[in-house]
Design an enzyme around this catalytic site. Structure first.
Site, PDB file in Angstrom:
ATOM      1  N   GLU A 262       0.890  -1.174   0.000  1.00 32.88           N
ATOM      2  CA  GLU A 262       0.000   0.000   0.000  1.00 32.88           C
ATOM      3  C   GLU A 262       0.916   1.209   0.000  1.00 32.88           C
ATOM      4  OE1 GLU A 262      -3.172  -0.255  -0.171  1.00 32.88           O
ATOM      5  OE2 GLU A 262      -3.438  -2.369   0.330  1.00 32.88           O
ATOM      6  N   CYS A 301      -2.969   8.709   3.559  1.00 34.97           N
ATOM      7  CA  CYS A 301      -2.718   8.172   2.214  1.00 34.97           C
ATOM      8  C   CYS A 301      -3.901   8.429   1.298  1.00 34.97           C
ATOM      9  CB  CYS A 301      -2.433   6.684   2.308  1.00 34.97           C
ATOM     10  SG  CYS A 301      -3.711   5.789   3.190  1.00 34.97           S
TER      11      CYS A 301
HETATM   12  P1  NAP Z   1       8.440   4.735   4.659  1.00 36.25           P
HETATM   13  O1  NAP Z   1       9.576   5.617   4.944  1.00 36.25           O
HETATM   14  O2  NAP Z   1       8.458   3.950   3.407  1.00 36.25           O
HETATM   15  O3  NAP Z   1       8.321   3.775   5.931  1.00 36.25           O
HETATM   16  C1  NAP Z   1       7.271   2.864   6.049  1.00 36.25           C
HETATM   17  C2  NAP Z   1       7.700   1.708   6.925  1.00 36.25           C
HETATM   18  O4  NAP Z   1       8.739   0.988   6.283  1.00 36.25           O
HETATM   19  C3  NAP Z   1       8.256   2.131   8.287  1.00 36.25           C
HETATM   20  O5  NAP Z   1       7.814   1.214   9.251  1.00 36.25           O
HETATM   21  C4  NAP Z   1       9.751   2.019   8.093  1.00 36.25           C
HETATM   22  O6  NAP Z   1      10.441   1.759   9.274  1.00 36.25           O
HETATM   23  C5  NAP Z   1       9.826   0.806   7.186  1.00 36.25           C
HETATM   24  N1  NAP Z   1      11.042   0.709   6.407  1.00 36.25           N
HETATM   25  C6  NAP Z   1      11.744   1.697   5.834  1.00 36.25           C
HETATM   26  N2  NAP Z   1      12.793   1.186   5.160  1.00 36.25           N
HETATM   27  C7  NAP Z   1      12.741  -0.162   5.331  1.00 36.25           C
HETATM   28  C8  NAP Z   1      13.540  -1.252   4.888  1.00 36.25           C
HETATM   29  N3  NAP Z   1      14.608  -1.058   4.111  1.00 36.25           N
HETATM   30  N4  NAP Z   1      13.206  -2.507   5.270  1.00 36.25           N
HETATM   31  C9  NAP Z   1      12.112  -2.717   6.048  1.00 36.25           C
HETATM   32  N5  NAP Z   1      11.317  -1.725   6.491  1.00 36.25           N
HETATM   33  C10 NAP Z   1      11.618  -0.462   6.134  1.00 36.25           C
HETATM   34  O7  NAP Z   1       7.061   5.520   4.642  1.00 36.25           O
HETATM   35  P2  NAP Z   1       6.478   6.551   5.731  1.00 36.25           P
HETATM   36  O8  NAP Z   1       7.264   7.798   5.615  1.00 36.25           O
HETATM   37  O9  NAP Z   1       6.348   5.917   7.068  1.00 36.25           O
HETATM   38  O10 NAP Z   1       5.016   6.740   5.209  1.00 36.25           O
HETATM   39  C11 NAP Z   1       4.650   7.742   4.293  1.00 36.25           C
HETATM   40  C12 NAP Z   1       4.253   7.162   2.973  1.00 36.25           C
HETATM   41  O11 NAP Z   1       3.373   6.085   3.180  1.00 36.25           O
HETATM   42  C13 NAP Z   1       3.510   8.154   2.117  1.00 36.25           C
HETATM   43  O12 NAP Z   1       4.077   8.152   0.841  1.00 36.25           O
HETATM   44  C14 NAP Z   1       2.088   7.624   2.054  1.00 36.25           C
HETATM   45  O13 NAP Z   1       1.436   7.861   0.839  1.00 36.25           O
HETATM   46  C15 NAP Z   1       2.275   6.168   2.279  1.00 36.25           C
HETATM   47  N6  NAP Z   1       1.103   5.608   2.946  1.00 36.25           N
HETATM   48  C16 NAP Z   1       0.301   4.783   2.237  1.00 36.25           C
HETATM   49  C17 NAP Z   1      -0.819   4.226   2.825  1.00 36.25           C
HETATM   50  C18 NAP Z   1      -1.710   3.297   2.065  1.00 36.25           C
HETATM   51  O14 NAP Z   1      -2.541   2.654   2.692  1.00 36.25           O
HETATM   52  N7  NAP Z   1      -1.588   3.205   0.787  1.00 36.25           N
HETATM   53  C19 NAP Z   1      -1.117   4.519   4.164  1.00 36.25           C
HETATM   54  C20 NAP Z   1      -0.270   5.360   4.855  1.00 36.25           C
HETATM   55  C21 NAP Z   1       0.839   5.911   4.244  1.00 36.25           C
HETATM   56  P3  NAP Z   1      11.229   2.900  10.103  1.00 36.25           P
HETATM   57  O15 NAP Z   1      10.204   3.875  10.526  1.00 36.25           O
HETATM   58  O16 NAP Z   1      11.830   2.142  11.222  1.00 36.25           O
HETATM   59  O17 NAP Z   1      12.213   3.479   9.143  1.00 36.25           O
END
Ligand code: NAP
Length: 525
Positions: A262, A301
């Protein structure tokens, strides 16, 4: 933080106990004051053992229960979380920069989804498998029959969540997996993990779940994903970049691990030409855009990012929407009158400001524009604030608007001439979305637009006069309907009532002698 202040250290709940990290602690920040509120680390955790424990202890325990029994466990979880709602709201304010309304939205989303799946469990009943259709004769001889059934996978469901919904995001995945009979290893985004941590404490105290059914990684995942196997599944919510990395993981590819992503979405709202100022549909459209710009400081999102408005209505929409958005009080989210808090992290603030700059290359600022704006009860220069921002791109084809998600309190108005169908190619330039909204009372417009956009979206929201007083808005993810979307949105699908279970179940075809099969599958003759 002063040298003497006490900062709590969060542990991970693995192998049925709380285990603190051994070093490399990461601070969790209050985004309103920039004070450190806790710290966490997963250093030293044996991730291979965590997965093994889930598969062998958690999975075995869950699979002994029927759907109805697992559903009852979810109901207990929902109650345990709801009983602590007020205290959890405070944590959302402290670590997420949530207003009270934002935190309630997150928490009630979590408990509502748990309750929904608890009820689904009741409906599925005292069974351990789910039939998919009826048995049918496969050959001339009717005794040789076949059909399909869903059975729980024997692996572990690993859930990686985004920072914006520490409660709802965690529980919307966990509820579905646990009901399906799969043990969960869940990981919140580190920056806003405080509320998720407390929720897991409550879940543990409630005793609702069998041993090993729910494990919680509070911080980085280390080498966890390297140990995934063919019966496991991985459900991720976050940015497209991280989603692409996880999809390309060595173990995920080699073991054909089922993955649901997602990700980003450039959600749009279209006001159709029949929208008349002052009418219920017009007011609904304005209200829902305003909510999506300011709720959770735009960090949803599903929030509306692109707002298509008929050329002839542009000035009236600008006047109304600018007044509504700039009237929203921004500041200390603990205060009742504040409706928009800070962004969750310093890096979010940097990204949102950079995103607004990028949009300014093709759009003019109507209100906001990247500055902090007037803030209520916030110390000078502190906090990750950006004023709610509306922009206007006079060319509805302006590239940046359709290419870049600004994950904050930001939306861009795009005027169009002619019928609502003229915006469809522009909407599709978003590359696949979670949700788009259409505001109209004209049934031909509704039919043309919705059916045309369906292939590019997970969900479509139709705002009209008769539901104007009842609409939850496009930003609310209801568990009955699927959440996810094609392309940029990650290509995933969650929730959707029973549909969401399928990710965690294996559909297997059974063929053989009909009466024997009926016994095996529990089909009443
Ligand atoms: P993110 O930086 O991609 O992080 C999301 C999750 O992934 C966090 O738990 C992060 O952990 C983990 N993560 C990061 N790098 C990783 C890796 N190499 N291996 C395993 N896990 C890893 O995203 P975000 O900043 O939290 O969220 C914002 C984005 O999410 C926005 O673009 C938004 O559109 C999207 N979003 C989408 C939805 C949907 O349902 N489609 C819902 C909410 C948000 P750490 O925090 O420990 O780094």
């Amino acid at each position: 933080m002063s040298a003497t202040s006490f900062v709590s250290r969060l542990g991970s709940f693995v192998l049925d106990r709380w285990i603190p990290g051994t070093g490399g602690f990461v601070p969790l920040i209050n985004p309103t004051t920039e004070d450190v509120v806790a710290e966490t680390s997963t250093e030293g955790l044996d991730f291979r053992a965590v997965l093994h424990y889930a598969r062998t202890v958690g999975g075995a325990g869950l699979r002994q229960l029927t759907f109805a029994e697992r559903g009852r466990r979810l109901a207990v979880l929902a109650k345990a979380i709801h009983a602590e709602r007020d205290a959890l709201i405070e944590l959302g304010i402290l670590n997420g920069g949530n207003t009270r309304g934002d935190a309630k939205f997150d928490l009630d989303g979590a408990t509502g989804t748990l309750q929904f799946y608890a009820q689904l469990g009741e409906r599925l009943g005292d069974r351990k498998i789910v039939l998919d259709g009826e048995l049918e004769a496969l050959l001339r001889n009717p005794r040789f029959a076949g059909g399909h059934a869903w059975v729980p996978r024997e692996g572990v469901a690993v859930h990686v969540n985004a920072f914006n919904f520490p409660a709802w995001g965690m529980m919307e995945k966990a509820a579905v997996a646990l009901l399906a009979g799969m043990p969960v290893v869940t990981k919140p985004a580190t920056s806003t993990a405080l509320m998720a941590h407390r929720i897991v404490e409550l879940a543990v105290q409630s005793g609702a779940l069998p041993a090993g059914a729910l494990q919680f990684i509070c911080g980085g995942v280390g080498d966890l994903l390297e140990h995934l196997e063919g019966q496991d599944v991985l459900a991720f919510t976050g940015s497209s970049d991280t989603g692409a990395k996880l999809r390309g993981g060595r173990a995920a590819i080699a073991q054909s691990v089922r993955i649901n992503v997602e990700a980003d979405s450039l959600n749009s709202a279209i006001l159709a030409p029949d929208g008349e100022p002052g009418e219920p549909t017009w007011e609904l459209f304005l209200r829902e855009v305003q909510t999506d710009v300011t709720q959770k400081a735009g960090q949803k999102c599903t929030a509306i990012r692109r707002v298509f408005v008929p050329e002839a209505r542009l000035e009236a929409v600008i006047e109304d929407l600018r007044a509504m958005v700039s009237a929203v009080k921004v500041g200390n989210p603990a205060l009742k009158e504040v409706r928009c808090g800070p962004l969750a992290t310093a890096s979010q603030l940097r990204d949102v400001r950079a995103g607004i700059e990028r949009l300014r290359g093709c759009a003019e600022v109507l209100t906001g524009g990247g500055e902090r704006g007037a803030l209520v009860d916030v110390a000078e220069g502190r906090g990750y604030f950006v004023a709610p921002t509306l922009l206007l791109a006079r060319d509805p084809g302006a590239d940046a608007v359709h290419a870049h998600e600004v994950f904050g309190p930001v939306a861009t108005l795009l005027p169009y001439a002619g019928g609502a169908d003229t915006v469809l190619p522009h909407v599709k330039r978003g590359g696949g979305g979670l949700v788009s909204s259409l505001y109209t009372d004209d049934k031909d417009t509704a039919t043309d637009v919705l059916l045309n956009l369906a292939s590019h979206h997970g969900r479509l929201h139709l705002g009209s006069a008769r539901i104007a007083e009842h609409s939850p808005g496009p930003g609310t993810v209801l568990p009955n309907l699927i959440h996810g979307g094609p392309g940029r949105a990650g290509g995933g699908e969650e929730l959707g009532g029973e549909r969401g279970q399928h990710f965690y179940l294996q559909r297997t075809a059974f063929q053989g002698e009909r009466t024997l099969l009926e016994k095996v599958l529990g089909v009443s003759a």
